[in-house]
Structures are given as C-alpha cells and as structure tokens.
Design an enzyme around this catalytic site. Structure first.
Site, PDB file in Angstrom:
ATOM      1  N   SER A 134      48.973 -10.188  48.411  1.00 37.43           N
ATOM      2  CA  SER A 134      49.343  -9.660  49.652  1.00 37.43           C
ATOM      3  C   SER A 134      50.390 -10.450  50.133  1.00 37.43           C
ATOM      4  CB  SER A 134      47.956  -9.932  50.641  1.00 37.43           C
ATOM      5  OG  SER A 134      47.594 -11.392  50.657  1.00 37.43           O
ATOM      6  N   ARG A 192      40.353 -15.372  45.994  1.00 38.99           N
ATOM      7  CA  ARG A 192      39.062 -14.881  45.619  1.00 38.99           C
ATOM      8  C   ARG A 192      39.357 -14.454  44.167  1.00 38.99           C
ATOM      9  NH1 ARG A 192      36.185 -10.423  48.122  1.00 38.99           N
ATOM     10  NH2 ARG A 192      38.175  -9.591  47.964  1.00 38.99           N
ATOM     11  N   ASP A 205      46.054  -4.146  49.153  1.00 35.77           N
ATOM     12  CA  ASP A 205      44.799  -4.031  49.365  1.00 35.77           C
ATOM     13  C   ASP A 205      44.635  -2.453  49.956  1.00 35.77           C
ATOM     14  OD1 ASP A 205      46.257  -4.355  51.576  1.00 35.77           O
ATOM     15  OD2 ASP A 205      45.124  -5.649  53.079  1.00 35.77           O
TER      16      ASP A 205
END
Length: 472
Positions: free
Chosen positions: A157, A94, A210
């Site tokens: 991540s 993203r 995150d």
C-alpha cells in the site's frame, strides 16, 4: 418523488423555519453550493469518461492514471487450494493463509505484526521475512509436494510503478517510512532477496493494491464482478477493461481483459466540473497534498468531517449558531470525525439527543439550542448527500464505460467504512445510479456486495490465478 434535477430539492429540506432570516439565507447559499443535481452528475460522468479515455491511451498528468495492473485472469469461484497473502500497510504487516474451497467460499487464518520504528527506518525487508518465517513455523506450513516455494500475493500500500504482475518499482515512501536504498527499486525483488537470506520458502507471484484485491475477492464469490471500489478513509476503484481499449499497453497480448486501477481520487484536480466550495478549498489549502486528490477529499471518510467542521465554523463566525462560541476541540483541524457525522445524520429523536451528546459531550461546545442542533444535522446531511451522489456518479461512469456488460447481471465489490457505516450509503448508491444506469438494470441486474478484507483475501486470489495460469 423529489426532482433531483431541481436545485430547490437540495435547499428546501435544510431551511429552519423557526430560525432567523439571516440563518436561512446562509443555509440556502451553503446548500446550493453543496448540491449535485442530475445535470451536474451527467457533466461529471462526461468528465470522468474523457479523463479515463485519455489515461488509457497515454500517461497524462491532467488525466486519471488508469494503471494497467497485469492482472488478467478472472476467478471462477471453483478454484481450490491454499495460498499466502502479505498485506503491508502503514502500521501493520498482516500475513494470511487463505484456503479457497471451490464453492465460492474461503477461510482465512491471519497474524498481525506491528511494524517497528526500526523497520520503518532501515530493516523493513528483513522484518517482513522474519514475520513470514514466524507465521510459517507457527502454522506448520511447507511448500506443496514437488514444489520448492509457496506462492504468495502481496498487497503493497505504497505508491509503485508496476512493471509486471510480480514487479513494481517504489515511487516514493509515505506514512513516515524512510527505508534507504528502496525508492526506484523493485519492491518484490527487495522482499524476495530477504526471503532468501532468511531461508523462507515463499515466492511472491503477484503484487497489487487493495482496490484490485477488493475486485478479486468479490470476483471469487461472485464471478460476474466487474468492479471493485473502496469507499472508506480514502477512495479508489479498479475494473475489468478490454485490452484493445488500453492504448498505452505495450505487452505482447492485445486480446482479452485486464484489471485497470483508476486512482480516481485524483479526478478533476483542476476543479473544472466538481462542485467545489470555499469549505473544500480551506481543507485543500491546509492539506499536505494541496491541489491533489481533490475528488477523494469530497467523498472519503478521512476528509468529510473536516469539510463539515469548516462549514459549521463558518456559521459560528457569523454568530448564527452556538451564540458565536466554539471549543478548543472544534477549533482544531480534523477533530470532527466522519463517524460523528454518521451519528448526527442518523439521529431521529425529536430533541436530537445524540447530536447534543456529540456537540456538548464529545466536542465540549457550550450548551446548544434545538436550532443549533438542527443546523449541524443539516450541514452534515448536505455534505454526506454530496459525497454519496459523487460516489454514485463515479461508479456509474465506470460501469457505463463497458455498456456491453449492462445487459447481464453485474456485481460490484465494495469495501470501506463509508459503505459499511454511513447511514443509507448503499441504498443511496442504488437510487442515484438508477437515473444514469437505467431503472431496469439497477433494479434487476446490478448487485452491490460488501467485499471484506480485499487486501488479504484478494492478494491470495490473484496469487491463485497466476499460479493456475502458470501451470496450464
């Protein structure tokens, strides 16, 4: 009010008076094994504090990792500006443009790119640069006047060993990524080099995970945020710690605060204090990371349904429910989704109609009796209750590690499907925490907030704090 230090409180609600003696004997034993009394939570908090203290002092494979994140600037909510964020996950990349409005609110424009197989196997870094280039072009984004690049936060991540606010070496690939010549190298350098090759005017000024993003997202909207937590498919937390308490920190400055990433899913892998059952062990011995992330396997969405499936099948094997029958679907691992647990636990109809739909319609189990459905609901409740009580124990332990903050209002930013969708999860976090953090603090000063999209917005906010501190 029920005495949560009495084991009977965790057994009596799960007995079925109209069921057989043998069924109730099994339910009693199962409920006792999943019970988490207040004394047990006190023991877990003590264990967490010991593990946190060791992990802050030095790296120890038996303690929590307690990773210094190099993030040391709290947002105030008054900052303004437009910042980029990259969020690289297992399936999508993203690219986000986050505009901070200066009044604790923000707006978000984002684009998702599905990561191709080719990118996962070889040309990931060029793929990232191409996607960012497309995003800049489509949204007509350029560096600010007098600047050569746009500052960007990067949520990465995959496991990295962080060596600076904008540097971290890749420890290993997972999620089926196999890009060569990457492990052991700095992921920011690899990405930045690709930006230069593709003439993309972006500079990665921060790399984070995150959980740190969740903490910072909440911190922009609620500047008294002390902690960020993910209660979702997986679980983890990050919090603000005094630098003087981080014994292993070797940086120049020992004053002020820094965000520490606990990686608390790895707590008590030796199962010395956690209420570990045969059903957990069955999940653990069959999992690809056997013996690791034991705490995560007891409280997160990826695993709760599988623990429940194991427990339900143990009753089927003794012919105590479903007349000893199962289905092809239920016999397969990870087919009893945690979302089914949420549906089953929430069913308050007299004949448990929704439980019937899940069992017979979705899982293809032969026709069930009301007793069968009650037992399944009880099993889901036992495991869900254990999950939320362990979650509250971990949250309380981290807040108690900074007792000086508990005299003021403290916000906790939380994201994830368990927090959002599991019935009464937030309410139970508050009620369990009251016992350990005190009624006055929980009722008057503790504020839990949903911090959506920490991996996007949070990365941009960290980029903002770095850019702000650099320009001072």
């Amino acid at each position: 009010m029920a005495d949560t230090n009495d084991i009977q409180t965790f057994i009596k609600p799960y007995l079925v008076p109209e069921g057989s003696e043998e069924l109730n004997r099994n339910l009693q034993a199962m409920a006792a094994s999943f019970a988490v009394t207040d004394d047990k939570i006190s023991e877990i908090i003590k264990g967490l504090h010991k593990s946190m203290k060791t992990g802050l002092d030095h790296d120890d494979p038996d303690a929590l990792p307690m990773i210094p994140t190099y993030v040391n600037g709290r947002p105030t909510g008054k900052e303004t500006g437009t910042f980029l964020a990259l969020d690289l996950g297992g399936t999508n990349l993203r690219v986000c443009q986050v505009t901070l409005k200066g009044d604790t609110t923000y707006s978000l424009v984002q684009q998702k790119f599905t990561i191709t197989q080719e990118a996962k196997e070889s040309r990931l870094w060029d793929f990232i640069a191409e996607c960012v280039g497309v995003f800049l072009e489509e949204h007509d984004l350029r560096p600010a006047p007098g600047k050569r690049t746009i500052p960007c936060g990067y949520t990465f991540s995959f496991p990295i060993y962080q060596t600076g606010i904008a540097s971290g070496n890749l420890s290993m690939w997972n999620k089926s990524f196999t890009v060569p010549n990457s492990v052991g190298r700095d992921v920011v350098n690899l990405t930045q080099s690709a930006f230069q090759r593709h003439h993309v005017p972006v500079e990665v000024v921060a790399v984070l995970n995150d959980t740190v993003g969740t903490l910072m997202t909440s911190g922009y909207s609620h500047p008294d945020t002390q902690m960020g937590i993910i209660f979702g498919t997986g679980t983890n937390a990050a919090y603000w710690e005094n630098l003087e308490n981080i014994g292993k920190w070797t940086g120049p400055d020992r004053k002020g605060e820094m965000v520490v990433n606990l990686e608390w899913g790895a707590f008590d892998n030796a199962t010395e204090v956690l209420p570990y059952t045969a059903h957990d062990n069955k999940l653990n011995r069959k999992s690809s990371n056997h013996g690791l992330q034991v705490f995560e396997k007891m409280i997160s969405g990826l695993f709760l349904g599988e623990v429940a499936r194991n427990a339900i099948l143990s009753l089927v094997d003794q012919r105590l429910i479903f007349a000893g029958r199962s289905s092809e679907i239920l016999n397969k691992s990870y087919t009893f989704d945690t979302a089914y647990m949420s549906e089953i636990v929430a069913d308050a109809s007299p004949d448990l109609a929704n439980v019937k739909v899940v069992l017979e319609g979705t899982l293809d189990i032969p026709p069930t009796t009301l007793i069968d459905r009650k037992v399944v609901q009880h099993v889901c409740n036992m495991i869900g209750t254990r999950g939320v009580r362990l979650s509250a124990a971990a949250m309380s332990a981290v807040l108690l590690a900074r007792p000086e903050l508990l005299t003021s209002t403290v916000s906790v930013g939380i994201d994830g499907s368990m927090y959002q969708f599991y019935p009464n999860f937030e309410r139970n976090l508050y009620s369990v925490s009251r016992v350990f953090l005190g009624e006055d603090f929980v009722d008057n000063r503790l504020k839990l907030h949903l911090a959506k999209d920490g991996s996007g917005v949070g990365a941009a906010i960290v980029a903002m704090t770095v850019d702000r501190d650099r320009n001072r």
